[in-house]
Design a protein around this motif. Structure first.
Motif, PDB file in Angstrom:
ATOM      1  N   LEU A  30     -40.697  25.085 -15.976  1.00 38.69           N
ATOM      2  CA  LEU A  30     -39.673  24.301 -16.668  1.00 38.69           C
ATOM      3  C   LEU A  30     -38.828  23.521 -15.662  1.00 38.69           C
ATOM      4  CD1 LEU A  30     -38.536  24.141 -19.748  1.00 38.69           C
ATOM      5  CD2 LEU A  30     -36.650  25.471 -18.798  1.00 38.69           C
ATOM      6  N   ASN A 303     -28.302  24.033 -24.782  1.00 39.07           N
ATOM      7  CA  ASN A 303     -29.743  23.856 -24.912  1.00 39.07           C
ATOM      8  C   ASN A 303     -29.971  23.389 -26.343  1.00 39.07           C
ATOM      9  OD1 ASN A 303     -32.630  24.363 -25.408  1.00 39.07           O
ATOM     10  ND2 ASN A 303     -32.572  25.254 -23.350  1.00 39.07           N
ATOM     11  N   SER A 334     -29.535  19.990 -22.340  1.00 39.84           N
ATOM     12  CA  SER A 334     -30.954  20.102 -21.971  1.00 39.84           C
ATOM     13  C   SER A 334     -31.824  20.042 -23.217  1.00 39.84           C
ATOM     14  CB  SER A 334     -31.222  21.411 -21.227  1.00 39.84           C
ATOM     15  OG  SER A 334     -30.620  21.430 -19.956  1.00 39.84           O
ATOM     16  N   THR A 336     -35.369  21.081 -23.734  1.00 46.91           N
ATOM     17  CA  THR A 336     -36.519  21.722 -23.100  1.00 46.91           C
ATOM     18  C   THR A 336     -37.812  21.626 -23.900  1.00 46.91           C
ATOM     19  OG1 THR A 336     -35.704  23.836 -23.994  1.00 46.91           O
ATOM     20  CG2 THR A 336     -35.132  23.303 -21.725  1.00 46.91           C
ATOM     21  N   GLU A 351     -35.615  29.396 -26.110  1.00 52.94           N
ATOM     22  CA  GLU A 351     -34.512  28.593 -25.587  1.00 52.94           C
ATOM     23  C   GLU A 351     -33.275  29.450 -25.305  1.00 52.94           C
ATOM     24  OE1 GLU A 351     -34.671  25.540 -28.575  1.00 52.94           O
ATOM     25  OE2 GLU A 351     -36.668  24.993 -27.854  1.00 52.94           O
ATOM     26  N   PHE A 354     -33.950  30.444 -21.854  1.00 56.23           N
ATOM     27  CA  PHE A 354     -33.609  29.343 -20.952  1.00 56.23           C
ATOM     28  C   PHE A 354     -32.095  29.236 -20.762  1.00 56.23           C
ATOM     29  CE2 PHE A 354     -37.654  26.905 -22.433  1.00 56.23           C
ATOM     30  CZ  PHE A 354     -38.436  27.721 -21.634  1.00 56.23           C
ATOM     31  N   PRO A 365     -31.853  22.937 -16.932  1.00 58.34           N
ATOM     32  CA  PRO A 365     -33.142  22.249 -16.816  1.00 58.34           C
ATOM     33  C   PRO A 365     -33.040  20.771 -17.201  1.00 58.34           C
ATOM     34  CG  PRO A 365     -33.363  24.316 -18.015  1.00 58.34           C
ATOM     35  CD  PRO A 365     -31.903  24.040 -17.890  1.00 58.34           C
ATOM     36  N   GLN A 367     -34.706  17.269 -18.740  1.00 66.24           N
ATOM     37  CA  GLN A 367     -35.699  16.790 -19.690  1.00 66.24           C
ATOM     38  C   GLN A 367     -36.710  15.883 -19.000  1.00 66.24           C
ATOM     39  OE1 GLN A 367     -34.174  14.691 -23.127  1.00 66.24           O
ATOM     40  NE2 GLN A 367     -36.142  13.755 -23.562  1.00 66.24           N
TER      41      GLN A 367
END
Length: 415
Positions: A30, A303, A334, A336, A351, A354, A365, A367
């Protein structure tokens, strides 16, 4: 006994995804901006002349991890949950706990679709004697919950939220309730989905919900981009071990983050489309912050659900603005699913992992596939490279929304 004042913490993480067979490999992929989407090589793709010929399949097939007996006796959705739960349990230190104080909550949107259609085809073409006697237990939506509970000897409760693409997040919310009501000291919670099958793909395609960029699967999932044309269907499972902070510290467990609260609402608007102004979604975020006594200024990361559908992404953008009263300059967003695809009922749980990792490692993270940002999406989307998150006490939200108007927002705090 637990009380509503007990802090609930995350002590174990497990997953099997299109990016990796476990959490470390998935997280590394990721952060590297890897896409899990690929062309589907199953015979049924050509057999049914499907308009969508790609998806985000597991990076490591469950047959490479489980025994032959486990594969034969469990639908893929239960297989995936079992893999993720075992990793999460081991990651938590495989704690010794009375079975009556351990519970399981595994959400799924569709359940054992592979088993259901296989049993129907056996009945239709070869008669009732050829239907496997295990078909009904395997196809049930709660079969993953049962499989995980039996594997871990969890007798403190087995729950299976079914709320479409919010199911995994609601599984985690169920874990909060179970612990705070005093019914368990620990809960293994999350979501699973195994719906890369011609029927769901045909149905989603008929709704024009799926991307048709068959010639470039890895670029097909593109939330917030003006060229987005639908989501990329994915499969997998993700599980978290939840327990009270007191219980975790007593056994010397490593703590990733605090699970503060969950907001759950419904749009009551349409069977599939989101309420266009994001009223229900924003209410879920506000509820999570209010229940967790969270100042919106503490929230530095979201997220997003961000499926890559033209309508859904804009509705969520409006919801975020409404939830934070347009004071969103401090939010790193983010998306993801640009890398994982959409794991449907497992998406919110993955998620959540994450989000927990982002807090634990202080990094959001980035995109991929955002080449031409939709001007209607005025969010600070993390692109290019992962972005460092601030030091100190910070909060992050994990958004999950599903057909039927289901909205879940999970709030996590750094430790």
């Amino acid at each position: 006994m637990s009380t509503t004042r007990d802090r609930i913490v995350v002590t174990g993480l497990g997953a099997t995804t299109p990016l990796g067979g476990d959490v470390p490999s998935t997280w590394d992929a990721l952060l590297a901006g890897t896409s899990g989407a690929r062309a589907l090589d199953a015979d049924w793709v050509a057999e049914y002349s499907l308009p969508v010929t790609m998806g985000a399949t597991l990076a490591v097939p469950s047959s490479d991890v489980l025994t032959r007996v486990e594969v034969r006796r469990q639908d893929p959705c239960a297989q995936y949950a079992l893999i993720a739960a075992r990793e999460a349990w081991a990651d938590a230190g495989a704690p010794g706990i009375e079975p009556e104080r351990l519970a399981v909550a595994v959400g799924s949107g569709i359940g054992g679709i592979d088993t259901l259609i296989t049993a129907w085809e056996a009945l239709r073409t070869r008669g009732p004697r050829r239907v496997m006697p295990t078909s009904v237990p395997m196809l049930l939506v709660n079969s993953p919950t049962g499989a995980v509970a039996m594997d871990l000897e969890a007798r403190g409760g087995g729950h299976t939220p079914v709320s479409a693409c919010a199911s995994g997040a609601e599984g985690i919310a169920s874990g909060i309730r179970t612990i705070r009501e005093g019914r368990a000291d620990m809960v293994v919670a999350g979501g699973t989905e195994a719906a890369i099958h011609p029927l769901p793909i045909g149905g989603f395609a008929a709704m024009q919900a799926l991307s048709t960029r068959n010639d470039e699967p890895q670029r097909a999932s593109r939330p917030y981009d003006v060229g987005r044309d639908g989501f990329v269907i994915a499969e997998g499972a993700a599980m978290l071990v939840l327990e009270t902070e007191e219980h975790a510290k007593a056994r010397g467990a490593r703590i990733y983050a605090e699970l503060v609260s969950a907001g759950l609402t419904n749009d009551a608007f349409h069977a599939a489309a989101p309420e266009p102004e994001g009223i229900g979604a924003s209410a879920a975020m506000r509820q999570a912050m209010e229940l967790g006594d969270i100042d919106p200024r503490e929230v530095v990361h979201v997220n997003a659900h961000a499926t890559s559908t033209p309508v859904g992404d804009i509705a969520e953008c409006k919801a975020i603005h409404a939830a934070f009263d347009d004071r969103i300059d401090h939010l790193a967003v983010s998306a993801t699913k640009s890398m994982t695809g959409h794991l449907l009922g497992a998406a919110g749980a993955l998620e959540a992992i994450f989000t927990v990792k982002a807090l634990a490692e202080r990094i959001a993270p980035a995109q991929i596939n955002l080449d031409d940002k939709d001007p209607a999406i005025d969010l600070d989307v993390v692109v290019g490279q992962p972005r460092p998150l601030p030091s100190g006490d910070i909060v992050a939200l994990d958004n999950s929304f599903g057909f039927g108007g289901c909205n879940v927002a999970l709030a996590f705090r750094s430790v």
